[in-house]
Design a protein around this motif. Structure first.
Motif, PDB file in Angstrom:
ATOM      1  N   PRO A 178       4.589  -3.210  11.187  1.00 55.69           N
ATOM      2  CA  PRO A 178       4.490  -2.799  12.598  1.00 55.69           C
ATOM      3  C   PRO A 178       4.323  -1.289  12.761  1.00 55.69           C
ATOM      4  CG  PRO A 178       6.743  -3.312  12.033  1.00 55.69           C
ATOM      5  CD  PRO A 178       5.927  -3.656  10.845  1.00 55.69           C
ATOM      6  N   GLU A 179       4.567  -0.542  11.686  1.00 52.20           N
ATOM      7  CA  GLU A 179       4.372   0.917  11.783  1.00 52.20           C
ATOM      8  C   GLU A 179       2.903   1.269  11.902  1.00 52.20           C
ATOM      9  OE1 GLU A 179       6.022  -0.587   9.400  1.00 52.20           O
ATOM     10  OE2 GLU A 179       8.034   0.249   9.187  1.00 52.20           O
ATOM     11  N   GLY A 180       2.042   0.321  11.592  1.00 50.58           N
ATOM     12  CA  GLY A 180       0.611   0.605  11.624  1.00 50.58           C
ATOM     13  C   GLY A 180       0.086   0.759  10.216  1.00 50.58           C
ATOM     14  N   LEU A 181      -1.157   0.365  10.019  1.00 48.83           N
ATOM     15  CA  LEU A 181      -1.755   0.461   8.693  1.00 48.83           C
ATOM     16  C   LEU A 181      -2.184   1.895   8.434  1.00 48.83           C
ATOM     17  CD1 LEU A 181      -3.930  -2.706   9.061  1.00 48.83           C
ATOM     18  CD2 LEU A 181      -1.947  -2.480   7.586  1.00 48.83           C
ATOM     19  N   CYS A 182      -2.082   2.289   7.215  1.00 49.05           N
ATOM     20  CA  CYS A 182      -2.512   3.646   6.904  1.00 49.05           C
ATOM     21  C   CYS A 182      -3.947   3.629   6.381  1.00 49.05           C
ATOM     22  CB  CYS A 182      -1.573   4.270   5.886  1.00 49.05           C
ATOM     23  SG  CYS A 182      -1.409   3.362   4.360  1.00 49.05           S
ATOM     24  N   GLY A 183      -4.516   4.798   6.303  1.00 50.92           N
ATOM     25  CA  GLY A 183      -5.874   4.908   5.783  1.00 50.92           C
ATOM     26  C   GLY A 183      -6.905   4.445   6.797  1.00 50.92           C
ATOM     27  N   GLU A 184      -8.018   3.949   6.279  1.00 51.61           N
ATOM     28  CA  GLU A 184      -9.125   3.563   7.144  1.00 51.61           C
ATOM     29  C   GLU A 184      -9.207   2.064   7.343  1.00 51.61           C
ATOM     30  OE1 GLU A 184     -12.710   5.495   6.688  1.00 51.61           O
ATOM     31  OE2 GLU A 184     -11.770   7.471   6.688  1.00 51.61           O
ATOM     32  N   VAL A 223      -7.674 -10.425   7.993  1.00 53.29           N
ATOM     33  CA  VAL A 223      -8.021  -9.126   7.426  1.00 53.29           C
ATOM     34  C   VAL A 223      -7.693  -9.147   5.942  1.00 53.29           C
ATOM     35  CG1 VAL A 223      -7.541  -6.667   7.517  1.00 53.29           C
ATOM     36  CG2 VAL A 223      -7.499  -8.018   9.605  1.00 53.29           C
ATOM     37  N   GLY A 224      -8.623  -8.608   5.164  1.00 57.80           N
ATOM     38  CA  GLY A 224      -8.410  -8.587   3.714  1.00 57.80           C
ATOM     39  C   GLY A 224      -8.063  -7.195   3.221  1.00 57.80           C
ATOM     40  N   ILE A 225      -7.190  -7.159   2.243  1.00 53.62           N
ATOM     41  CA  ILE A 225      -6.907  -5.904   1.538  1.00 53.62           C
ATOM     42  C   ILE A 225      -7.143  -6.169   0.064  1.00 53.62           C
ATOM     43  CG2 ILE A 225      -5.222  -4.105   1.088  1.00 53.62           C
ATOM     44  CD1 ILE A 225      -3.733  -4.886   3.547  1.00 53.62           C
ATOM     45  N   MET A 226      -7.949  -5.309  -0.539  1.00 55.92           N
ATOM     46  CA  MET A 226      -8.319  -5.545  -1.933  1.00 55.92           C
ATOM     47  C   MET A 226      -7.161  -5.189  -2.863  1.00 55.92           C
ATOM     48  SD  MET A 226     -11.369  -3.928  -4.214  1.00 55.92           S
ATOM     49  CE  MET A 226     -12.755  -4.529  -3.281  1.00 55.92           C
ATOM     50  N   LEU A 227      -6.973  -6.029  -3.850  1.00 53.45           N
ATOM     51  CA  LEU A 227      -5.982  -5.720  -4.877  1.00 53.45           C
ATOM     52  C   LEU A 227      -6.635  -4.806  -5.899  1.00 53.45           C
ATOM     53  CD1 LEU A 227      -3.305  -6.129  -6.360  1.00 53.45           C
ATOM     54  CD2 LEU A 227      -4.287  -8.125  -7.450  1.00 53.45           C
ATOM     55  N   ARG A 228      -6.134  -3.602  -5.970  1.00 52.46           N
ATOM     56  CA  ARG A 228      -6.686  -2.658  -6.941  1.00 52.46           C
ATOM     57  C   ARG A 228      -5.795  -2.616  -8.177  1.00 52.46           C
ATOM     58  NH1 ARG A 228      -9.952   1.073  -4.818  1.00 52.46           N
ATOM     59  NH2 ARG A 228     -10.627   1.285  -6.988  1.00 52.46           N
ATOM     60  N   LYS A 229      -6.349  -2.021  -9.189  1.00 53.20           N
ATOM     61  CA  LYS A 229      -5.625  -2.001 -10.458  1.00 53.20           C
ATOM     62  C   LYS A 229      -4.301  -1.239 -10.376  1.00 53.20           C
ATOM     63  CE  LYS A 229      -6.234  -0.325 -15.121  1.00 53.20           C
ATOM     64  NZ  LYS A 229      -7.038   0.627 -15.882  1.00 53.20           N
ATOM     65  N   ARG A 247     -10.834  11.568  -2.385  1.00 50.62           N
ATOM     66  CA  ARG A 247     -10.968  11.001  -1.056  1.00 50.62           C
ATOM     67  C   ARG A 247     -11.781   9.707  -1.107  1.00 50.62           C
ATOM     68  NH1 ARG A 247     -14.117  13.484   4.152  1.00 50.62           N
ATOM     69  NH2 ARG A 247     -13.131  12.147   5.665  1.00 50.62           N
ATOM     70  N   GLY A 248     -11.280   8.702  -0.446  1.00 53.77           N
ATOM     71  CA  GLY A 248     -12.046   7.467  -0.328  1.00 53.77           C
ATOM     72  C   GLY A 248     -11.933   6.536  -1.510  1.00 53.77           C
ATOM     73  N   THR A 249     -11.030   6.811  -2.435  1.00 54.24           N
ATOM     74  CA  THR A 249     -10.931   5.925  -3.592  1.00 54.24           C
ATOM     75  C   THR A 249     -10.052   4.717  -3.309  1.00 54.24           C
ATOM     76  OG1 THR A 249      -9.218   7.392  -4.399  1.00 54.24           O
ATOM     77  CG2 THR A 249     -11.387   7.636  -5.351  1.00 54.24           C
ATOM     78  N   GLY A 250      -9.250   4.784  -2.244  1.00 54.33           N
ATOM     79  CA  GLY A 250      -8.450   3.607  -1.899  1.00 54.33           C
ATOM     80  C   GLY A 250      -6.958   3.791  -2.073  1.00 54.33           C
ATOM     81  N   LYS A 251      -6.487   5.014  -1.972  1.00 60.64           N
ATOM     82  CA  LYS A 251      -5.051   5.261  -2.115  1.00 60.64           C
ATOM     83  C   LYS A 251      -4.274   4.571  -0.997  1.00 60.64           C
ATOM     84  CE  LYS A 251      -5.994   9.526  -1.672  1.00 60.64           C
ATOM     85  NZ  LYS A 251      -7.446   9.384  -1.719  1.00 60.64           N
ATOM     86  N   SER A 252      -4.759   4.730   0.218  1.00 69.06           N
ATOM     87  CA  SER A 252      -4.046   4.148   1.349  1.00 69.06           C
ATOM     88  C   SER A 252      -4.116   2.629   1.313  1.00 69.06           C
ATOM     89  CB  SER A 252      -4.640   4.674   2.654  1.00 69.06           C
ATOM     90  OG  SER A 252      -4.501   6.070   2.705  1.00 69.06           O
ATOM     91  N   ALA A 253      -5.229   2.112   0.825  1.00 69.18           N
ATOM     92  CA  ALA A 253      -5.327   0.656   0.709  1.00 69.18           C
ATOM     93  C   ALA A 253      -4.303   0.139  -0.294  1.00 69.18           C
ATOM     94  CB  ALA A 253      -6.739   0.262   0.274  1.00 69.18           C
ATOM     95  N   VAL A 254      -4.143   0.890  -1.378  1.00 69.34           N
ATOM     96  CA  VAL A 254      -3.135   0.514  -2.368  1.00 69.34           C
ATOM     97  C   VAL A 254      -1.750   0.535  -1.741  1.00 69.34           C
ATOM     98  CG1 VAL A 254      -1.979   1.346  -4.445  1.00 69.34           C
ATOM     99  CG2 VAL A 254      -4.446   1.156  -4.404  1.00 69.34           C
ATOM    100  N   LEU A 255      -1.501   1.564  -0.949  1.00 69.57           N
ATOM    101  CA  LEU A 255      -0.184   1.674  -0.319  1.00 69.57           C
ATOM    102  C   LEU A 255       0.039   0.538   0.674  1.00 69.57           C
ATOM    103  CD1 LEU A 255       2.189   3.604  -0.492  1.00 69.57           C
ATOM    104  CD2 LEU A 255       1.346   4.746   1.529  1.00 69.57           C
ATOM    105  N   ASN A 256      -0.986   0.206   1.427  1.00 71.88           N
ATOM    106  CA  ASN A 256      -0.872  -0.928   2.345  1.00 71.88           C
ATOM    107  C   ASN A 256      -0.510  -2.201   1.600  1.00 71.88           C
ATOM    108  OD1 ASN A 256      -1.367   0.180   4.863  1.00 71.88           O
ATOM    109  ND2 ASN A 256      -3.575   0.165   4.565  1.00 71.88           N
ATOM    110  N   PHE A 257      -1.228  -2.426   0.517  1.00 75.72           N
ATOM    111  CA  PHE A 257      -0.975  -3.631  -0.267  1.00 75.72           C
ATOM    112  C   PHE A 257       0.451  -3.643  -0.787  1.00 75.72           C
ATOM    113  CE2 PHE A 257      -1.339  -6.762  -3.502  1.00 75.72           C
ATOM    114  CZ  PHE A 257      -2.394  -7.567  -3.128  1.00 75.72           C
ATOM    115  N   GLY A 278     -19.493   4.177  -6.082  1.00 80.75           N
ATOM    116  CA  GLY A 278     -18.344   3.288  -6.043  1.00 80.75           C
ATOM    117  C   GLY A 278     -17.209   3.810  -5.196  1.00 80.75           C
ATOM    118  N   ASN A 279     -17.486   4.827  -4.406  1.00 82.88           N
ATOM    119  CA  ASN A 279     -16.441   5.392  -3.562  1.00 82.88           C
ATOM    120  C   ASN A 279     -16.311   4.574  -2.279  1.00 82.88           C
ATOM    121  OD1 ASN A 279     -15.655   7.499  -1.283  1.00 82.88           O
ATOM    122  ND2 ASN A 279     -14.814   8.190  -3.212  1.00 82.88           N
ATOM    123  N   GLY A 280     -15.113   4.231  -1.932  1.00 82.11           N
ATOM    124  CA  GLY A 280     -14.913   3.351  -0.788  1.00 82.11           C
ATOM    125  C   GLY A 280     -15.333   3.981   0.523  1.00 82.11           C
TER     126      GLY A 280
END
Lengths: 381, 561
Positions: free
Chosen positions: B141-147, B162-168, B203-213, B548-550
């Protein structure tokens, strides 16, 4: 130096000659490399076996046991028997390689007048240093241009037609023409002479390339040379692990190319990979070229040839602006791809990827604001 | 052009032979064929290096004369001849037949049965995990981070999951956290022997997506997650700030908002967590420790005490005044303190009476101590313990902060102090944009004029960014701190993690998409109808184009298709 009997086709020539000399014998029986018995006469007469010893001028019997040091050294050199001292003496006593008495240099060594031997030397050196194509290319042009060499090549061409080469018996240096003579006797050629000589013979069509009719011939010679060099220097076995197949074509694993545009120059190296791009050793492609259309320029050759994602690209760019650098990189990548697989050049022809745009910025001209810009017209003042 | 005769050196190009008998053009050709460098490229440096026998720096971008000739020759050759020279396949070339791999596309998403069983494997890296929108809102509920919010706004459908990619890196961290989730220390108590992770990358590599996951996984796995998706707004949005005596600027409004967001998801867990009494009430109004805040008044007290002693030495203080003063002090102390303080007051009155003589050094020191003690007692640091004497659980502290704006900051800091001691739940403090806690904010202050901050208050002097800026994951008894940061994004400052006490093994770097991940990304956009007509055959080309940059991929795909 007078002529001496040819004994190179014998199995152990020098030892037998020396033994004969020591025994004051005028003739001895030996074996040639095939194992056939050969009788060698050292003073006079013919042995009737058809060896080259009969053709040569005989040394006098009085000097048989007292060969001069030159004769001994020459014999040993020709026989391929060398002790350390002999080699040192050969080096010390040998004449300068260059005809114009300049110091010993690699270039002069290549250009020494030992005829077809030059070709073999060059190609051996090429094979040794691993730089076959370019060096040989340069030398092919030299062969066309250089009078002495072209003469020698034409002389090499003759034996197959007229039966006798240009290397006369009076020549102090053992030439390839003389080596050809051994063909008849022993049927065995010295190593490395066949392929290169054949290549030179076919390729060296003697027409200066600057003349109109010489252009096509040079191209033909180049084509043939390329095929020969490819066959001899790479070979299918060696090339198998350096190439791979992609979309029905054979591609080299690594290739490079350079390109220019405006003030920018680029050097691209492509390696078999997964499509990573690195600019100037560290930057990502999207960092270096912010605009998409610049990146599209750089990667367009991959798109046209269908090799996107097949090669990794490492490109160094320098000078100019981002757009010029992108176009320079595009040309470099295109050339690298052609180097990797020449048959892909046609794919890039329509988009003029391989077209080297040599236009430069015009200089500022006096009386103008810039190169072409004129002053604005004002009605007053 | 004939070259100048020069001594052969190891690094210089071999000298060009002189053939006087040949025409100039042929000499030049011979020279180039012999491998000599073209004369036009001789710069001053090359001459110098040749003169002093220095190694010549080779520039790979130079186009040699030989290559020019090669290009010229290539241009002369027709296409048919090219095919002759460069046949597509050599005669002896026998390619190995490639096996056609089956398409893996059916597994664009992580299978739900794997999720249910908690079995996420290496095979799932690069696949998307689907969240129903409502559940995602409840989960974070705090809101998603990143883009990720941008992605969601690009979907034409309002209900699609909504999908969030599982990164390594996410997979690695999850597998590590699973190990320590139920870890017990040597004393048998719950503990997590880990400081945390710093998620690093361009920038744009997916740090925030990783954190969301990671946050979503942790919440589902029973972790207590304090999540701050954007500390940047505390330093860049307009709000009321008040300067405290320790020089920290209090942001009560923002703190209340933060507490509110924290309590939405974590209320039940906070209610089950008892308050650790030993450290409760230590925070001052601006969040710093009350002892530290007390020390701020030391110079002031010292000055006053010295003044009083000087007065007494000079006899300016009459006996009556001093007696009155002593009585007042004793009364005050007797009111506040119990029996011990009475004894102190006795000594204070006994020692403080009358004028001092300069020769009585011991008397002066005794008087100084007495005065110092008396004045320090007058300094009162408001403690939460006074207003909220005995909260039963942590949520009461949060709730008190929500009810009283003036105490919001104090409550937030008290909460974090309590979280350091708690062992009820595994705890994760997740901060995105961690680097935004370090540069200057947009708030101006005269106190920072002529400093390196150039008049702007640094973000870590504001209470809210200050709450997150320390790398103090090791202080959490049963918890870790996860921070995502991009060192090169904000103001192009090059921060070094080691200066912030981040260990090397704690840094997890997120790289760009692999080819498979990029393909999945495009397929995901296609499924969600963000892009319409993507040419499949150009997938590799676009992978090279975006590196390959997100961020770049999203920009390019959204722009073109």
């Amino acid at each position: 130096m007078r002529d001496l009997p040819k004994t190179a086709h014998l199995r152990r020539p020098w030892a037998e000659i020396r033994w004969a000399c020591a025994r004051q014998q005028r003739s001895f029986t030996s074996e040639d490399r095939r194992g056939a018995k050969v009788e060698i006469q050292l003073d006079d007469g013919s042995d009737g076996t058809g060896t080259k010893a009969t053709d040569a001028k005989k040394p006098s019997s009085s000097r048989l046991g007292q060969l001069s040091i030159d004769e001994v050294l020459y014999l040993s050199k020709e026989a391929g028997v060398e002790t350390t001292k002999e080699v040192q003496a050969i080096i010390m006593k040998s004449p300068p390689f260059s005809p114009d008495r300049s110091p010993f240099l690699l270039e002069n060594f290549f250009e020494s007048s030992d005829g077809g031997g030059a070709g073999s030397l060059v190609t051996e050196a090429d094979a040794e240093f691993g730089l076959p194509r370019d060096v040989a290319d340069g030398l092919d042009l030299c062969l066309d241009k250089h009078d002495a060499l072209s003469h020698q090549v034409s002389a090499d061409l003759e034996p197959h037609e007229s039966g006798r080469g240009g290397g006369g018996p009076s020549s102090p240096v053992h030439t390839a023409g003389e080596e050809d003579d051994f063909d008849d006797g022993s049927g065995e050629l010295p190593k490395g002479s066949l392929g290169e000589l054949e290549g030179e013979r076919v390729g060296a069509v003697v027409h200066p390339p600057h003349t109109p009719q010489g252009k096509g011939d040079t191209v033909t010679a180049h084509v043939v040379n390329q095929m020969i060099l490819k066959a001899f220097h790479g070979g299918p076995d060696q090339q198998a692990h350096k190439t791979f197949e992609h979309k029905g074509r054979e591609w080299r694993l690594e290739a490079e190319g350079r390109g220019t545009r405006a003030r920018a120059v680029a050097h691209a190296v492509i390696k078999r990979g997964t499509g990573q791009v690195l600019v100037n050793g560290g930057a990502d492609v999207y960092t270096w070229w912010n605009y998409f259309y610049n990146r599209m320029d750089v990667l367009q050759p991959f798109l046209l040839t269908g090799t996107a994602g097949v090669y990794d690209l490492f490109v160094n760019v320098r000078g100019g602006g981002p757009s010029g650098q992108a176009c320079a990189a595009r040309l470099a990548v295109g050339r690298a791809l052609v180097s990797a697989c020449g048959s892909c050049a046609g794919d890039m022809q329509e988009d003029l990827v391989l077209y080297d745009d040599t236009r430069q910025k015009w200089p500022k001209m006096p009386g103008r604001r810039a190169a072409r810009k004129q002053r604005q017209w004002r009605k007053r003042g | 052009m004939p070259a100048l005769p020069s001594l052969p050196s190891q690094h210089a190009a071999p000298p060009i032979p002189r053939h006087r008998s040949l025409p100039r053009q042929q000499r030049q050709l011979l020279a180039t064929a012999a491998g000599a460098a073209p004369a036009v490229r001789r710069s001053g440096d090359a001459r110098l290096s040749r003169r002093y026998d220095l190694p010549v720096e080779t520039d790979s971008t130079l186009v040699s004369e030989r290559e020019r000739r090669h290009m010229a020759r290539l241009a002369m050759i027709t296409e048919e001849e090219q095919m002759d020279i460069y046949p597509a396949v050599t005669v002896g070339f026998a390619p190995t037949p490639t096996e056609v791999e089956p398409v893996k596309r059916p597994f664009l998403y992580i299978p739900p049965e794997n999720l249910a069983a908690g079995e996420i494997g290496v095979d799932d890296i690069g696949r998307f995990r689907l969240f129903v929108r409502d559940s995602l809102t409840e989960l974070i509920p705090e809101g998603l981070c990143g883009e990720l919010p941008k992605d969601i706004t690009m979907f034409p459908s309002r209900t699609t999951p909504v999908g969030i990619m599982l990164r390594k890196p996410a997979f690695e961290m999850i597998s590590q956290l699973q190990q320590v989730q139920q870890h017990r220390g040597a004393d048998g108590g719950w503990t997590i022997p880990k400081g945390g992770f710093l998620i690093d990358g361009h920038r744009g590599t997916g740090k925030s997506a990783v954190l969301n996951f990671l946050v979503a996984w942790a919440r589902e796995s029973g972790w207590l997650v304090i999540f701050e998706p954007s500390p940047r707004r505390y330093a860049h949005e307009i709000g009321e700030i008040k300067r405290s005596n320790t020089g920290v600027y209090i942001q009560s409004e923002f703190t209340q908002q933060f507490l509110e967001r924290v309590s939405v998801r974590n209320r039940e867990m906070l209610e089950r967590m008892p308050v650790h009494g030993a450290c409760y009430g230590d925070s001052a109004i601006d969040g710093s420790h009350h002892l530290y805040t007390q020390r701020v008044y030391d110079p002031l007290i010292g000055k006053v005490v010295q003044q009083r002693i000087d007065d007494k030495l000079s006899g300016r203080v009459s006996e009556e005044e001093s007696e009155e003063e002593g009585e007042e002090e004793s009364e005050e102390s007797s009111e506040e303190e119990s029996g011990e303080s009475e004894g102190e007051s006795e000594t204070a009155t006994s020692g403080g009476g009358g004028a001092l003589s300069k020769d009585d050094a011991i008397g002066i020191q005794r008087e100084r101590l007495r005065l110092w003690h008396a004045y320090r007692k007058e300094v009162k640091i408001p403690s939460l313990r006074d207003r909220l004497p005995s909260p039963e659980n942590l949520y009461e502290i949060v709730d008190f902060g929500l009810q009283n704006e003036a105490f919001a900051t104090q409550c937030a800091y008290e909460l974090f102090e309590q979280l350091k001691k708690q062992t009820t739940f595994p705890l994760m403090i997740a901060v995105d944009q961690w680097n935004e806690c370090f540069p200057v904010s947009e708030y101006l202050s005269i106190k920072y004029e002529n400093t390196k901050y150039n008049g702007y208050i640094p973000a870590f002097h504001l209470t809210m960014p200050r709450l997150f800026h320390k790398w103090d994951g090791w202080q959490l008894k049963r918890g870790i701190k996860v921070a995502a940061t991009c060192w090169k994004y904000a103001n192009r400052r090059d921060y070094r993690p080691e200066l912030l006490k981040v260990k090397r093994e704690e840094v997890r770097t997120v790289r760009n998409f692999s080819a498979f991940e990029f393909a999945n990304f495009v397929a995901y956009y296609r499924r969600k109808r963000v892009i319409q007509h993507f040419p499949r055959e150009k997938l590799d080309y676009f992978y090279m184009l975006t590196g390959g940059n997100g961020f770049q991929s999203r920009r390019l795909l959204a722009m073109l298709y």
